[in-house]
Design a protein around this motif. Structure first.
Motif, PDB file in Angstrom:
ATOM      1  N   ARG A 363      49.803 105.915 -15.741  1.00  0.00           N
ATOM      2  CA  ARG A 363      49.820 106.536 -17.068  1.00  0.00           C
ATOM      3  C   ARG A 363      50.394 107.660 -16.858  1.00  0.00           C
ATOM      4  NH1 ARG A 363      45.291 110.029 -18.347  1.00  0.00           N
ATOM      5  NH2 ARG A 363      43.925 110.481 -16.600  1.00  0.00           N
ATOM      6  N   GLN A 364      50.921 108.334 -17.840  1.00  0.00           N
ATOM      7  CA  GLN A 364      51.998 109.625 -17.662  1.00  0.00           C
ATOM      8  C   GLN A 364      51.091 110.615 -18.389  1.00  0.00           C
ATOM      9  OE1 GLN A 364      56.248 109.138 -18.268  1.00  0.00           O
ATOM     10  NE2 GLN A 364      55.922 106.887 -17.790  1.00  0.00           N
ATOM     11  N   CYS A 365      50.272 110.452 -19.134  1.00  0.00           N
ATOM     12  CA  CYS A 365      49.667 111.512 -19.923  1.00  0.00           C
ATOM     13  C   CYS A 365      49.050 112.456 -19.184  1.00  0.00           C
ATOM     14  CB  CYS A 365      48.924 110.973 -21.077  1.00  0.00           C
ATOM     15  SG  CYS A 365      47.407 109.925 -20.833  1.00  0.00           S
ATOM     16  N   ALA A 366      48.267 113.575 -19.462  1.00  0.00           N
ATOM     17  CA  ALA A 366      47.419 114.616 -18.883  1.00  0.00           C
ATOM     18  C   ALA A 366      46.091 114.601 -19.476  1.00  0.00           C
ATOM     19  CB  ALA A 366      48.192 115.871 -18.890  1.00  0.00           C
ATOM     20  N   HIS A 367      45.679 113.396 -20.292  1.00  0.00           N
ATOM     21  CA  HIS A 367      44.326 113.814 -20.867  1.00  0.00           C
ATOM     22  C   HIS A 367      43.397 113.089 -19.932  1.00  0.00           C
ATOM     23  CE1 HIS A 367      46.273 114.167 -24.627  1.00  0.00           C
ATOM     24  NE2 HIS A 367      47.108 113.124 -24.680  1.00  0.00           N
ATOM     25  N   THR A 368      42.188 113.751 -20.120  1.00  0.00           N
ATOM     26  CA  THR A 368      40.989 113.248 -19.368  1.00  0.00           C
ATOM     27  C   THR A 368      40.360 112.218 -20.153  1.00  0.00           C
ATOM     28  OG1 THR A 368      40.517 115.372 -18.529  1.00  0.00           O
ATOM     29  CG2 THR A 368      38.781 113.909 -18.509  1.00  0.00           C
ATOM     30  N   LEU A 369      40.401 110.738 -19.535  1.00  0.00           N
ATOM     31  CA  LEU A 369      40.059 109.742 -20.295  1.00  0.00           C
ATOM     32  C   LEU A 369      38.639 109.236 -20.087  1.00  0.00           C
ATOM     33  CD1 LEU A 369      43.163 107.465 -19.543  1.00  0.00           C
ATOM     34  CD2 LEU A 369      42.514 109.088 -21.477  1.00  0.00           C
ATOM     35  N   SER A 370      37.790 109.045 -20.798  1.00  0.00           N
ATOM     36  CA  SER A 370      36.477 108.568 -20.565  1.00  0.00           C
ATOM     37  C   SER A 370      36.337 107.052 -20.473  1.00  0.00           C
ATOM     38  CB  SER A 370      35.626 109.092 -21.777  1.00  0.00           C
ATOM     39  OG  SER A 370      34.384 108.483 -22.044  1.00  0.00           O
ATOM     40  N   VAL A 371      35.451 106.603 -19.548  1.00  0.00           N
ATOM     41  CA  VAL A 371      35.008 105.350 -19.725  1.00  0.00           C
ATOM     42  C   VAL A 371      34.479 104.371 -20.611  1.00  0.00           C
ATOM     43  CG1 VAL A 371      35.393 105.358 -16.962  1.00  0.00           C
ATOM     44  CG2 VAL A 371      33.222 105.551 -18.109  1.00  0.00           C
ATOM     45  N   ARG A 372      33.927 105.558 -21.743  1.00  0.00           N
ATOM     46  CA  ARG A 372      32.919 105.050 -22.714  1.00  0.00           C
ATOM     47  C   ARG A 372      33.766 105.119 -24.022  1.00  0.00           C
ATOM     48  NH1 ARG A 372      27.130 108.132 -21.184  1.00  0.00           N
ATOM     49  NH2 ARG A 372      26.958 106.820 -19.143  1.00  0.00           N
ATOM     50  N   THR A 373      34.446 106.183 -24.289  1.00  0.00           N
ATOM     51  CA  THR A 373      35.005 106.453 -25.456  1.00  0.00           C
ATOM     52  C   THR A 373      36.393 106.467 -25.424  1.00  0.00           C
ATOM     53  OG1 THR A 373      33.032 107.986 -26.052  1.00  0.00           O
ATOM     54  CG2 THR A 373      35.092 108.029 -27.599  1.00  0.00           C
ATOM     55  N   PRO A 374      37.124 105.290 -26.148  1.00  0.00           N
ATOM     56  CA  PRO A 374      38.483 105.256 -26.148  1.00  0.00           C
ATOM     57  C   PRO A 374      39.138 106.283 -26.978  1.00  0.00           C
ATOM     58  CG  PRO A 374      37.471 103.547 -27.583  1.00  0.00           C
ATOM     59  CD  PRO A 374      36.276 104.174 -26.794  1.00  0.00           C
ATOM     60  N   MET A 375      40.482 106.590 -26.990  1.00  0.00           N
ATOM     61  CA  MET A 375      41.222 107.419 -27.754  1.00  0.00           C
ATOM     62  C   MET A 375      42.538 106.623 -28.126  1.00  0.00           C
ATOM     63  SD  MET A 375      42.221 110.253 -24.883  1.00  0.00           S
ATOM     64  CE  MET A 375      43.202 111.145 -25.982  1.00  0.00           C
ATOM     65  N   PRO A 376      43.146 107.380 -29.040  1.00  0.00           N
ATOM     66  CA  PRO A 376      44.482 106.561 -29.532  1.00  0.00           C
ATOM     67  C   PRO A 376      45.566 106.618 -28.472  1.00  0.00           C
ATOM     68  CG  PRO A 376      43.625 108.024 -31.260  1.00  0.00           C
ATOM     69  CD  PRO A 376      42.724 108.229 -30.246  1.00  0.00           C
ATOM     70  N   ALA A 377      46.242 105.659 -28.430  1.00  0.00           N
ATOM     71  CA  ALA A 377      47.371 105.520 -27.375  1.00  0.00           C
ATOM     72  C   ALA A 377      48.576 106.275 -27.842  1.00  0.00           C
ATOM     73  CB  ALA A 377      47.848 104.154 -27.254  1.00  0.00           C
ATOM     74  N   CYS A 378      49.335 106.590 -26.782  1.00  0.00           N
ATOM     75  CA  CYS A 378      50.526 107.248 -27.351  1.00  0.00           C
ATOM     76  C   CYS A 378      51.690 106.362 -27.500  1.00  0.00           C
ATOM     77  CB  CYS A 378      50.809 108.637 -26.159  1.00  0.00           C
ATOM     78  SG  CYS A 378      51.328 107.746 -24.539  1.00  0.00           S
ATOM     79  N   ALA A 379      52.909 106.664 -27.647  1.00  0.00           N
ATOM     80  CA  ALA A 379      54.174 106.007 -27.932  1.00  0.00           C
ATOM     81  C   ALA A 379      54.553 105.254 -26.670  1.00  0.00           C
ATOM     82  CB  ALA A 379      55.350 107.021 -28.354  1.00  0.00           C
ATOM     83  N   LEU A 380      54.305 105.806 -25.520  1.00  0.00           N
ATOM     84  CA  LEU A 380      54.597 105.094 -24.330  1.00  0.00           C
ATOM     85  C   LEU A 380      53.834 103.646 -24.232  1.00  0.00           C
ATOM     86  CD1 LEU A 380      54.612 107.677 -21.681  1.00  0.00           C
ATOM     87  CD2 LEU A 380      56.593 106.523 -22.667  1.00  0.00           C
ATOM     88  N   ALA A 381      52.685 103.516 -24.809  1.00  0.00           N
ATOM     89  CA  ALA A 381      51.871 102.332 -24.807  1.00  0.00           C
ATOM     90  C   ALA A 381      52.601 101.268 -25.727  1.00  0.00           C
ATOM     91  CB  ALA A 381      50.379 102.570 -25.114  1.00  0.00           C
ATOM     92  N   GLU A 382      53.281 101.718 -26.987  1.00  0.00           N
ATOM     93  CA  GLU A 382      53.648 101.042 -27.717  1.00  0.00           C
ATOM     94  C   GLU A 382      55.067 100.447 -27.222  1.00  0.00           C
ATOM     95  OE1 GLU A 382      52.257  99.959 -30.542  1.00  0.00           O
ATOM     96  OE2 GLU A 382      50.710 101.471 -30.113  1.00  0.00           O
ATOM     97  N   LEU A 383      55.773 101.369 -26.243  1.00  0.00           N
ATOM     98  CA  LEU A 383      57.064 100.922 -25.776  1.00  0.00           C
ATOM     99  C   LEU A 383      56.860  99.767 -24.568  1.00  0.00           C
ATOM    100  CD1 LEU A 383      58.896 104.148 -25.994  1.00  0.00           C
ATOM    101  CD2 LEU A 383      59.397 102.035 -27.455  1.00  0.00           C
ATOM    102  N   GLY A 384      55.538  99.661 -24.311  1.00  0.00           N
ATOM    103  CA  GLY A 384      55.068  98.842 -23.180  1.00  0.00           C
ATOM    104  C   GLY A 384      55.603  99.405 -21.693  1.00  0.00           C
TER     105      GLY A 384
END
Length: 594
Positions: A363-384
């Protein structure tokens, strides 16, 4: 031809540096030629006159007419008085050269407008198969231009200078007379050079060259320095370090700053501000190189351009989060993260990171991700281009297996998975004639692969608590180093004809204590460790003791060195070279399987 007289020099004189000889102790051959005129490659020599002198005493003469094998122009006959009839019985130049070269052997060649005379002699040697001995040359015309003012002499002609120095011989365009007049001019110039504090041959030769007034005024800074390997520091009036350098011979190197060969504007400015030169004697050249790096890092001298800020490096860090990401950091930490580097700039680190993103699904984002709470994906996920761990589309375990673990394997072991992926993309783009995009990918591959090769080399030596090595110093002794965790902890040189073990043991006992750190270069800068590696990898270096195995991965990044060299060469070429390098994919594909 008169037979020359010779003086046998002492062994010390023969073995020492001729440039360091005093003018009074130097043997000179003062030479003059008469020629048919024109350039050296088209004219011929008609007469040679030479006088060998030392300490003001004439040791021998060499004088002969020479048959040039051609008619003499009328104006030359009028000028010199030499006629064709005089030269008819004279020997040709090829018969004269052996005796002349023997007369010149071991002496300093002196001539008025020396390039002219030397040019004719070199051309004659080349034509007839004789090796020119390449003696040191002193030009009395050049010395006179710098030692005498226009108020003293209107020009620097030999006749003018002979009259000024009251030579009993009047130059008359005959070789021996002109050579004897040049001897008197030479001795007169030597007296004048004393007022410039010029007493050695080397100083006289350099004085004749175009040195600046600052160089001439500051040349005393080189006085008294030792002829040993080490580091020299030019310091200002407030004791600030202006410039740090290293040499196998401190005195000789510092003197070179006051010669015509030194033309750098910034060094000229530095010399004007310097008030003294400090010498740091070292056991051998490797210690001098390392101390130079450390002094530059400690003092940041304003006139040193390289190695001033070794701490300004960055690293690529694979974080220890549930879904790790790459981050550019300035320091290593003992946190279990994977690090790649060091990189000399943030831009280079980001270029390597882009190569990783092209090859692995990190992943290329700088967000702190939670194993419990998902968050919306960025455009890179949509581009595969991202597995979208932010939306929990990929588990922690699968992400580690497909992204994090391959990155760790690539930087610490075999980088083939990354190299193969990038090479495949480069090949596809080149086949589609997308050369510019292929060149961008290639630059990312170069940055990534270069950093991986470098780190694996550094890590191999850094993980060792101690390495003791030695190599011959060329005079019968041994250069000894003690390296701890990639840092030079001690250096010594054992004397000739003595066993090196006592010196080696003393070096180990007095060596610096070095503690291990969290990364591949924790105890020293990468540049210092690489200097040590270059010394250790020399074929004449012997490993005496190591605290463990000095090894690199069998299928490590070094096996791609040929590919890296080709890619770097292509990156430095023009567009045509770029296209040719990215279109020849078959060889690269084969290299991946070696």
């Amino acid at each position: 031809m008169a037979q020359p007289a010779y003086v046998q020099g002492t062994l010390d004189t023969l073995m020492s540096d001729p440039a360091a000889h005093s003018l009074a102790d130097t043997t000179f051959v003062v030479l003059d030629l008469e020629t048919t005129g024109g350039a050296a490659d088209g004219g011929g020599v008609t007469e040679i006159g030479a006088v060998k002198v030392r300490g003001g005493e004439e040791l021998g003469i060499f004088a002969t007419l020479v048959n040039p094998g051609e008619r003499i122009p009328a104006f030359i006959t009028v000028l010199t008085g030499i006629t064709d009839a005089m030269l008819a019985p004279a020997p040709p130049i090829e018969s004269v050269l052996p005796s002349l070269l023997e007369f010149l052997r071991g002496a300093v060649l002196v001539a008025h407008n020396a390039p002219y005379d030397v040019g004719f002699l070199k051309a004659a040697c080349a034509r007839h198969g004789y090796q020119w001995p390449n003696p040191k040359v002193l030009d009395t015309a050049a010395v006179a231009r710098r030692a005498l003012t226009r108020d003293e002499v209107p020009n620097r002609k030999l006749s003018t200078l002979a009259q000024f120095f009251r030579s009993p011989v009047t130059p008359n365009h005959r070789a021996l007379d002109d050579a004897r007049a040049t001897v008197d001019v030479l001795h007169g110039l030597f007296e004048r050079l004393g007022s410039f504090k010029i007493h050695t041959l080397g100083d006289a030769i350099e004085f004749a060259k175009a040195v600046t007034p600052t160089q001439r005024r500051q040349r005393h800074l080189a006085d008294g320095l030792p002829h040993v390997p080490g580091v020299y520091v030019f310091r200002s009036a407030d004791d600030r370090a202006l410039y740090v350098g290293t040499s196998k011979d401190i005195a000789t190197r510092v003197r070179s700053y006051f010669t015509a060969s030194e033309k750098r504007a910034r060094i000229s400015e530095m010399l004007g501000a310097a008030t003294r030169v400090e010498a740091v004697e070292c056991a051998h050249p490797l210690e001098a190189e390392v101390r130079e790096l450390r002094l530059i890092a400690a003092h940041s001298p304003p006139y040193n351009r390289r190695s001033k800020h070794p701490d300004r490096v960055v690293w690529l860090k694979l974080t220890t989060e549930a879904w790790p990401r790459l981050s550019v950091v300035r320091k290593l930490a003992d946190d279990g993260a994977a690090y790649l580097g060091p990189f000399s700039s943030r831009r280079t680190a980001e270029l390597a990171a882009a190569g990783v993103y092209d090859a692995l699904p990190l992943r290329q984002c700088a967000h702190t991700l939670s194993v419990r709470t998902p968050m919306p994906a960025c455009a890179l996920a949509e581009l595969g281009r991202c597995p979208a761990p932010c939306e929990h589309r990929i588990s922690v375990e699968d992400y580690a297996a497909t992204a994090a673990l391959p990155f760790r394997t690539a930087i610490h072991g075999d980088p083939e998975i990354v190299v193969a992926s990038l090479m495949g993309r480069i090949e596809a783009m080149s086949q589609g004639r997308r050369y510019e995009e292929a060149a961008v990918l290639r630059s990312r591959l170069v940055a990534l692969l270069r950093a991986t090769v470098r780190m694996q080399r550094l890590a191999a030596i850094t993980r060792l608590a101690e390495v003791v090595a030695a190599r011959r110093d060329g005079v019968g002794g041994w250069e000894i180093v003690v390296v701890r965790h990639g840092r030079l902890a001690a250096a010594a040189t054992s004397p000739p004809r003595e066993h090196p073990r006592p010196t080696l043991d003393a070096a180990r006992l007095t060596a610096e204590t070095v503690l291990p750190g969290p990364g591949p270069v924790p105890a020293a800068t990468a540049e210092e460790t690489e200097r040590i590696l270059a010394w250790l990898e020399r074929p004449d270096t012997r490993l005496v003791e190591t605290s463990g195995d000095w090894v690199s991965p069998v299928r490590g990044a070094a096996r791609f060195s040929t590919l890296l060299n080709r890619a770097e060469a292509a990156a430095s070429g023009k567009d045509s070279a770029v296209r040719s390098s990215v279109t020849d994919r078959s060889d690269d594909a084969r290299s991946l399987r070696l």
